[in-house]
Design a protein around this motif. Structure first.
Motif, PDB file in Angstrom:
ATOM      1  N   LEU A 184      40.827 -41.456  -6.540  1.00  0.00           N
ATOM      2  CA  LEU A 184      39.105 -40.829  -5.180  1.00  0.00           C
ATOM      3  C   LEU A 184      40.088 -40.010  -3.885  1.00  0.00           C
ATOM      4  N   TYR A 185      38.913 -38.953  -3.817  1.00  0.00           N
ATOM      5  CA  TYR A 185      39.480 -37.770  -3.026  1.00  0.00           C
ATOM      6  C   TYR A 185      38.095 -37.532  -1.816  1.00  0.00           C
ATOM      7  N   SER A 186      38.805 -37.178  -0.720  1.00  0.00           N
ATOM      8  CA  SER A 186      37.211 -36.766   0.225  1.00  0.00           C
ATOM      9  C   SER A 186      38.264 -35.434   1.629  1.00  0.00           C
ATOM     10  N   GLN A 187      36.969 -34.902   1.303  1.00  0.00           N
ATOM     11  CA  GLN A 187      37.310 -33.488   1.841  1.00  0.00           C
ATOM     12  C   GLN A 187      36.339 -33.622   2.956  1.00  0.00           C
ATOM     13  N   ASP A 188      36.599 -33.084   4.713  1.00  0.00           N
ATOM     14  CA  ASP A 188      36.456 -32.747   5.688  1.00  0.00           C
ATOM     15  C   ASP A 188      36.714 -30.978   6.200  1.00  0.00           C
ATOM     16  N   LYS A 189      35.871 -30.485   5.528  1.00  0.00           N
ATOM     17  CA  LYS A 189      36.217 -28.976   6.248  1.00  0.00           C
ATOM     18  C   LYS A 189      35.488 -28.198   6.734  1.00  0.00           C
ATOM     19  N   THR A 190      36.156 -27.780   7.811  1.00  0.00           N
ATOM     20  CA  THR A 190      34.664 -26.734   8.625  1.00  0.00           C
ATOM     21  C   THR A 190      35.282 -25.281   8.362  1.00  0.00           C
ATOM     22  N   ILE A 191      34.813 -24.466   8.134  1.00  0.00           N
ATOM     23  CA  ILE A 191      35.379 -22.965   7.992  1.00  0.00           C
ATOM     24  C   ILE A 191      34.027 -22.137   9.103  1.00  0.00           C
ATOM     25  N   TRP A 192      35.114 -20.924   9.919  1.00  0.00           N
ATOM     26  CA  TRP A 192      34.193 -20.539  10.772  1.00  0.00           C
ATOM     27  C   TRP A 192      34.344 -18.491   9.392  1.00  0.00           C
ATOM     28  N   VAL A 193      32.739 -18.031  10.091  1.00  0.00           N
ATOM     29  CA  VAL A 193      32.917 -17.114   8.705  1.00  0.00           C
ATOM     30  C   VAL A 193      32.417 -15.778  10.260  1.00  0.00           C
ATOM     31  N   GLU A 194      33.316 -14.728   9.816  1.00  0.00           N
ATOM     32  CA  GLU A 194      32.673 -13.928  10.569  1.00  0.00           C
ATOM     33  C   GLU A 194      31.009 -12.845   9.424  1.00  0.00           C
ATOM     34  N   PRO A 195      30.129 -13.133   9.779  1.00  0.00           N
ATOM     35  CA  PRO A 195      28.813 -12.851   8.953  1.00  0.00           C
ATOM     36  C   PRO A 195      28.574 -11.745   8.587  1.00  0.00           C
ATOM     37  N   THR A 244      42.027 -36.541   2.162  1.00  0.00           N
ATOM     38  CA  THR A 244      42.677 -37.444   1.864  1.00  0.00           C
ATOM     39  C   THR A 244      42.552 -37.922   0.009  1.00  0.00           C
ATOM     40  N   ARG A 245      43.827 -38.422  -0.151  1.00  0.00           N
ATOM     41  CA  ARG A 245      43.282 -38.771  -1.453  1.00  0.00           C
ATOM     42  C   ARG A 245      44.239 -40.443  -1.961  1.00  0.00           C
ATOM     43  N   THR A 246      43.511 -40.776  -2.799  1.00  0.00           N
ATOM     44  CA  THR A 246      44.148 -42.303  -2.788  1.00  0.00           C
ATOM     45  C   THR A 246      43.624 -42.803  -4.484  1.00  0.00           C
ATOM     46  N   THR A 247      44.302 -44.481  -4.222  1.00  0.00           N
ATOM     47  CA  THR A 247      44.452 -44.823  -4.973  1.00  0.00           C
ATOM     48  C   THR A 247      42.798 -45.100  -5.746  1.00  0.00           C
ATOM     49  N   GLU A 248      42.358 -45.362  -7.193  1.00  0.00           N
ATOM     50  CA  GLU A 248      40.969 -46.036  -7.616  1.00  0.00           C
ATOM     51  C   GLU A 248      40.370 -47.644  -6.958  1.00  0.00           C
ATOM     52  N   ASP A 249      41.993 -47.854  -6.116  1.00  0.00           N
ATOM     53  CA  ASP A 249      41.857 -49.109  -5.553  1.00  0.00           C
ATOM     54  C   ASP A 249      41.486 -49.213  -3.964  1.00  0.00           C
ATOM     55  N   GLY A 250      42.317 -48.011  -3.571  1.00  0.00           N
ATOM     56  CA  GLY A 250      41.110 -47.506  -1.905  1.00  0.00           C
ATOM     57  C   GLY A 250      43.156 -47.556  -1.255  1.00  0.00           C
TER      58      GLY A 250
END
Length: 306
Positions: free
Chosen positions: A202-213, A226-232
């Protein structure tokens, strides 16, 4: 003399009008494109937990990340840029190089190469056999920058762990060292993925990106993965952010690029469309007015009578 000056002003005025017209029609198509000489290095720093295969326990590590991005100009086209990105994640220890080629080096966490093609204007991934033959792999959405004139909306953004695009949502406007940026966020919560070679989990991601428009360039990024096994059971976890030096350089480069775009997109047309007509009118008055006066004077002269 006034006549000569008048025609000079007419020429300068016409030139300014042409420059203003080119700045509003031709220039944007040429300047608002990803350049083909991109060669940038982005540095991140952070902490990580990595499973130790010998002990089965998580090791706490300080880490550093180098993302080296280059455009292969010879394999790119007028409309599509072919990028080669090398990402190195290493333990942040004394005398550790930014990138380690030896996969058996215990300080190396990950070393990967990604080749992809993107549209030089929209920044969206391009999947075409021409570029696959040149080494590019399939991608979706935005990959390494946002489009010129970025909007305050949700965009599709490439996630290499999932091998597909995910939504990044607009979170607001923030200023970084005086530069206005748009803040976007990607959230992935325990999605099935290959978390290690031949290991599903299982894969989790929390990513924040600041962009000059204006340019679509990424100024700052921070992420928690975070990367975990299927059992957590946690196999790998990392928190990282652009270094202060990288952010400062990105801000400086963005300000320079925004200034250049504003000069061509606003200042030059303003000068051309306002100054051009004024000089044309003044020049014509001087040039043609002088001619009429000369004609009237000549007409008053009568031949001498004998």
């Amino acid at each position: 003399m006034r006549k000569l000056l008048g025609w000079v002003l007419v020429g300068v005025g016409a030139f300014l009008l042409v420059v203003g017209l080119l700045a509003t029609t031709w220039a944007p198509d040429q300047t608002q494109k990803t350049p083909l000489d991109v060669n940038s290095q982005t540095y991140l720093t952070g902490t990580a937990q990595k499973i130790n295969p010998d002990t089965g326990e998580l090791d706490d590590l300080d880490v550093k990340i180098l993302s080296d991005t280059k455009v292969d100009s010879e394999r790119s086209t007028d409309d599509v840029a072919l990028f080669v990105n090398t990402t190195c994640v290493t333990e942040d220890a004394p005398d550790t190089p930014d990138c380690i080629g030896d996969k058996n080096d215990p300080r190396l966490i990950n070393n990967s190469v990604d080749v992809f093609a993107t549209d030089r204007v929209t920044a969206l991934a391009v999947n075409d056999q021409r570029f696959e033959e040149r080494g590019a792999t399939t991608h979706e959405g935005l990959v390494n920058k946002w489009p010129f004139d970025t909007q305050r909306k949700t965009y599709p953004y490439w996630d290499g762990m999932l091998n597909r695009a995910v939504d990044v949502t607009f979170e607001g406007v923030e200023r970084i060292d005086g530069l206005e940026t748009y803040k976007f966020r990607e959230v992935v919560d325990e999605e099935p993925a290959e978390v290690a070679t031949d290991i599903d989990g299982l894969y989790s991601q929390d990513k924040t990106i600041w962009v000059e428009p204006k340019t679509g360039s990424i100024i700052k990024q921070q992420q928690s993965e975070t990367r975990t096994t299927e059992d957590g059971e946690t196999l790998f976890q990392i928190d990282a952010v652009f270094t202060d030096e990288t952010i400062a350089k990105n801000v400086a480069d963005a300000k320079d690029n925004v200034g250049s775009l504003n000069l061509l997109g606003s200042t030059v047309p303003l000068i051309g469309f306002i100054g051009g007509p004024i000089l044309l009118i003044v020049g014509l008055i001087l040039a043609l007015g002088g001619r009429r006066r000369g004609t009237r004077v000549a007409s008053k002269r009568e031949p001498a009578r004998v």
